[in-house]
Design an enzyme around this catalytic site. Sequence first.
Site, mmCIF file in Angstrom:
data_model
loop_
_atom_site.group_PDB
_atom_site.id
_atom_site.type_symbol
_atom_site.label_atom_id
_atom_site.label_comp_id
_atom_site.label_asym_id
_atom_site.label_seq_id
_atom_site.Cartn_x
_atom_site.Cartn_y
_atom_site.Cartn_z
ATOM 1 N N PRO A 1 -35.224 -46.127 -55.131
ATOM 2 C CA PRO A 1 -34.465 -47.210 -54.487
ATOM 3 C C PRO A 1 -35.143 -48.562 -54.684
ATOM 4 O O PRO A 1 -36.370 -48.666 -54.705
ATOM 5 C CB PRO A 1 -34.473 -46.820 -52.998
ATOM 6 C CG PRO A 1 -34.816 -45.373 -52.969
ATOM 7 C CD PRO A 1 -35.677 -45.107 -54.166
ATOM 8 N N SER B 1 -46.819 -30.215 -60.731
ATOM 9 C CA SER B 1 -47.781 -30.979 -61.535
ATOM 10 C C SER B 1 -49.195 -30.946 -60.965
ATOM 11 O O SER B 1 -50.027 -31.755 -61.352
ATOM 12 C CB SER B 1 -47.309 -32.439 -61.641
ATOM 13 O OG SER B 1 -47.242 -33.034 -60.363
ATOM 14 N N LYS C 1 -47.378 -42.267 -61.642
ATOM 15 C CA LYS C 1 -48.681 -41.677 -61.360
ATOM 16 C C LYS C 1 -49.812 -42.525 -61.924
ATOM 17 O O LYS C 1 -50.838 -42.743 -61.261
ATOM 18 C CB LYS C 1 -48.732 -40.258 -61.940
ATOM 19 C CG LYS C 1 -47.794 -39.274 -61.244
ATOM 20 C CD LYS C 1 -47.806 -37.919 -61.930
ATOM 21 C CE LYS C 1 -46.837 -36.948 -61.255
ATOM 22 N NZ LYS C 1 -46.817 -35.638 -61.928
#
Length: 799
Positions: free
Chosen positions: A368, A705, A748
Amino acid sequence: MQISNFGNFPGIIPVIIEDEVFVYPFMIAPIFISDEANIKAANKAMEQNNLVFVSCAKNSQEQKRFKDSFYDVGVIGNIMRKVTLPDGRVKLLFQGLTKGKILSLQDENPLQALIDVIIYKEYDADKINAIMEVLREKVTSLANISQFFPPDMLKTIDDNDDPNRIIDLIASTLRLKKDQSYKLFASNDTEERLLSLIDMVIEEIQTQKLQKEIKSKVHNKMEQINKEYFLKEQLKQIQKELGVDKQRDEEINQYYQKLEKIKPFMEEDAHKEVKKQIDRLNRMHQDSADANIIQNYIEWVLEIPFGKMSKKKLSIKNVQKQLDKDHYSLQKPKERVVEYFAVKELLSLRDKNNTEGKGTILCFYGPPGVGKTSLANSIAKAIGRPLVRIALGGLEDVNELRGHRRTYLGAMPGRIVQGLIEAKEMNPVIVLDEIDKVGRSMRGDPTSVLLEILDPEQNVAFRDYYTNFNLDLSKIIFIATANDIFNIPVPLRDRMEFISVSSYTPQEKEEIAKKYLIPQELKKHGLKSSEITLNSQAIKLIIEKYTREAGVRNLRRTIATIMRKCAKNILQSKETFKKITITPKEIPQYLDKIVFEIDEIAKENKIGIINGLAWTSVGGDVLKIESIKIKGKGLLTLTGSLGDVMKESARIAFSVIKVLIDSDTLKITQKKSKKIKKDQETQIYNLYDIHIHVPEGATPKDGPSAGIALASSIASILCEKKTRSDIAMTGELTLTGAVLPIGGLKEKLIAAHKAGIKKVLIPEKNYKRDLIDMPEEVKQEIEILPVKTIEEVLKEVLI
């Protein structure tokens, strides 16, 4: 009873004013009085000889009893009975004796007057009898067509020889106005009275004949159909006489004219359907139950902008210029948008018959606040087309998109057709917001309708249930937005091309704040750039400590908060105002305490603590993984509100480390091996229970992950080897020790950059395919290493 029994005239007697009608001499009638003046007059009459004079008021609303407010003629009579009613009124039973005329008023309280009897002039009997025959003939004609004459009235007239008495009888039966009644009442000339009454009777005959003729016409129509239709036709006849009915004819003519104008741009079946409905409305009575429904349908359909197209030519230069003006960074999405319109522009130049071309449907997806919808706004502005936004979040009813059938109460077109009407063009830009949040319920699956809307091969003939004909949607540019594309059904996903609009780096946010957000918020809050300065260090502090998001929505809100406080300070210190300069030191004065913060990595190397990298809906995060060992039997305990995927990853990681220990690939320290007896074959992982914890236990965590990070933490604790604190990692692990690729790499790496990490381990496949999309400042300050197996990971991490 004779008038002579009450004394000689002229005489002074009380006066009662009747509001409604004249009272005639031959009547014995009840009179209801309520005002004080009339009651006093009645009481005065009862005290004397019961004789009273009753006249008629000229205006029934007039309350005052002055000379000109009532007529000067009336009836002299006596009060036979007087009764006081519970509501305060007085009921008099009055007997008329003769006509009288007021000569002069005497007293006002109660009202009394000098009254004389009206005496008729002498008349020629033969002449009067001849006129009476004419009157009787006219009255007989009137009695045959009027319901107001009682059956015995004609007999009473025939049996009576007094012409004045006959005149009074007929006048009391006719519905005369007060002025007409006064003319007959006041005159003492019998011949004149007869001639005036004949004229009044003739006028009443003509009125009654006209009414009877209208009733006869309506009655004939009622016999043909039914009673309900009779009532409606009567209303229609009246409206036609008043000229009201022409308005509806004009409306229907306008519908026909509008239909003829748009006929060249409509399909044949669409034109037939609309014309059929206009014809039905024209034949139908306007008060019919279906008339309003059909008229609503016609008005909706004729509002659809058939044949109206945006005439502005496509130009990728304009598109590129507008995108660069409205958006900072986002190079990949902007490049793909320009390519999309380059194809359309080339087709329009080389193929005149195909000005648009059938292209793919673009879908911007990402967290968003990163600018998905605003990209669509910029596109519409660049190509000069109206923008229609359709919010699909939570949409469950298929009819919201396809339209309701006209048989349902409150039916209306679907949102697509309404969007065309709103845009007033057939080729707008339609933004399908939150397409990943479309619901599914007992009312249908809206995604099935979206399949047809978004398929270039099918939307050339999209049928809306309400319009009941096909519409060409191929000229519309559809742009969808989504947060998570995996929530979109696979068939619908196949119709679209996805463009990732990912997180902004802190440097990008800083530039966006300087170039867009701060100037816009200054303007919104009535401030000038010369009054307020927000330096770079303050902006960086706001981005790092007070907002934590992928986009810039909260950053805008935070800047707006500062602007509001500045506006307040300016108003409160008008005389001593100085330019406001906001530095990191002043930020706490404008904002509350620090809300978000990514903890910097620990400088000390420790056993069992690993820096993992995670993707969240508001960007990336550094996830610390901690492990300890406790004497036990080789059990694995997991805490930290982990999801099923992470729990499985932990078990896989534990098994992989066991295999490495068994194969002697992972060496146990010599110090620890002395504690194991030489004849004991039990491995170290069976002597201890492993407890793995991911801090912030109240926050749910899941994802594919964390495999290599979990394995590194387990290996560190079993081998009692420290791990490097400046390394972070992300990657999934298989049972054979291979490192699998992951998603969300950009977010990340940005999180690792914020936390001050110097080296990041990522899967080799991600290194080859995704590193090109990483921000330059991140690649320059972080060493990114590709890994294929767990052995390579442990070699870098363990000290």
